[in-house]
Design a protein around this motif. Structure first.
Motif, PDB file in Angstrom:
ATOM      1  N   ALA A  73       0.901  -1.157   0.069  1.00  0.00           N
ATOM      2  CA  ALA A  73      -0.040   0.098   0.005  1.00  0.00           C
ATOM      3  C   ALA A  73       0.905   1.268  -0.058  1.00  0.00           C
ATOM      4  CB  ALA A  73      -0.819  -0.072   1.194  1.00  0.00           C
ATOM      5  N   GLN A 105      -2.656  -3.013  -6.605  1.00  0.00           N
ATOM      6  CA  GLN A 105      -2.973  -2.197  -5.269  1.00  0.00           C
ATOM      7  C   GLN A 105      -3.152  -0.861  -5.483  1.00  0.00           C
ATOM      8  OE1 GLN A 105      -1.853  -3.782  -1.934  1.00  0.00           O
ATOM      9  NE2 GLN A 105      -3.209  -2.045  -1.269  1.00  0.00           N
ATOM     10  N   ASP A 109      -6.563   1.022  -4.294  1.00  0.00           N
ATOM     11  CA  ASP A 109      -6.378   2.089  -3.335  1.00  0.00           C
ATOM     12  C   ASP A 109      -6.539   3.575  -3.883  1.00  0.00           C
ATOM     13  OD1 ASP A 109      -5.830   0.395  -1.353  1.00  0.00           O
ATOM     14  OD2 ASP A 109      -3.762   0.677  -1.215  1.00  0.00           O
ATOM     15  N   HIS A 110      -6.123   3.600  -5.177  1.00  0.00           N
ATOM     16  CA  HIS A 110      -6.114   5.094  -5.768  1.00  0.00           C
ATOM     17  C   HIS A 110      -6.891   4.977  -7.148  1.00  0.00           C
ATOM     18  CE1 HIS A 110      -3.372   6.213  -2.627  1.00  0.00           C
ATOM     19  NE2 HIS A 110      -2.824   4.918  -2.997  1.00  0.00           N
TER      20      HIS A 110
END
Length: 264
Positions: A73, A105, A109-110
């Motif tokens: 992360a 990831q 997450d983004h």
């Protein structure tokens, strides 16, 4: 093609070539967090040059100075910030092998960082053989010992091929060993803990997973679960093809280009 070299935010090394819409290629596992040289550079260019005929390709690695205890992360967050700083909006991303871990990831997450995603010779987590090989290699590097030869386990399902490659890779080890092992060791442990299986539905970017059915590092069911788990995924499996062979496959560049073109 002329090759531009530099570093993005957080020191992420890159080289860029070609023209057209941006395609960010996240590199596989590297012992040194810098732009590749020599044989490794030649191999990377062999993969990205066909893509650079259609895109402005940025081949991006992890930044130097990776701290012990860094998570996937953390790595994905650095990449998202670096891409936003350079490009100002979502871009197409191709994650290769360990770069696929970072790409998945980051997409989870983004999500605003990724327009369309290709995951090549990679999946939601490492296969068991690859996990152990990487840990054994990192342990050897950390102790200043030869360890490259453990990757012969990943080269082929054939025990004969693995047996023949082991001494060759043992001899090659000094040419790949990093002067500062911390970056490599930190990334290996981050990827060892990486498992995005439960979060795949959070990935909303259209995603293509490409793999070979003879990949020892990622069993084919890992490719299938990744493609089926994301919100909008599809899968291409090349028969009779291993880990590196996926990237060298005669259809690979065309399959990637066709998928990315759907979003134009």
């Amino acid at each position: 093609m002329d090759v531009e070299e530099g570093a993005l935010k957080h020191g992420l090394p890159y080289f860029a070539l070609g023209a057209g819409r941006t395609l960010v290629v996240l590199r596989g596992l590297q012992t040194t967090h810098a732009n590749p040289a020599g044989f490794e550079r030649s191999m990377e260019l062999r993969v990205v040059r066909p893509l650079a005929a259609h895109f402005r390709v940025y081949a991006v690695g992890r930044g130097p100075g990776m701290a012990k205890g860094t998570t996937m992360a953390d790595i994905a967050a650095q990449h998202a910030e670096a891409l936003a700083d350079r490009f100002g909006g979502p871009v197409d991303v191709l994650g290769i092998s360990s770069g696929g871990s970072v790409a998945l990831q980051m997409a989870a997450d983004h999500p605003r960082s990724v327009r369309r995603l290709v995951v090549a010779a990679s999946g939601y987590r490492l296969g068991p053989v690859a996990k152990q090989a990487q840990l054994d290699w990192a342990s050897a590097v950390e102790r200043g010992r030869r360890g490259l030869h453990v990757n012969a386990r990943l080269a082929s399902p054939s025990p004969v091929v693995r047996m023949l490659l082991t001494p060759v890779m043992w001899l090659m080890d000094p040419f790949t060993r990093p002067e500062v092992p911390g970056d490599f060791v930190a990334f290996v442990h981050a990827e060892d803990a990486f498992d995005l299986g439960d979060r795949l539905p959070e990935i909303t970017a259209p995603t293509l997973v490409v793999g070979g059915d003879r990949d020892v590092a990622y069993p084919v069911e890992y490719f299938r679960r990744t493609a089926e788990g994301v919100a909008d995924g599809r899968l291409i499996v090349y028969p009779g093809t291993g880990h590196v062979g996926t990237l060298m496959h005669k259809r690979f560049a065309d399959d990637v280009r066709a998928f990315l073109a759907e979003g134009e």
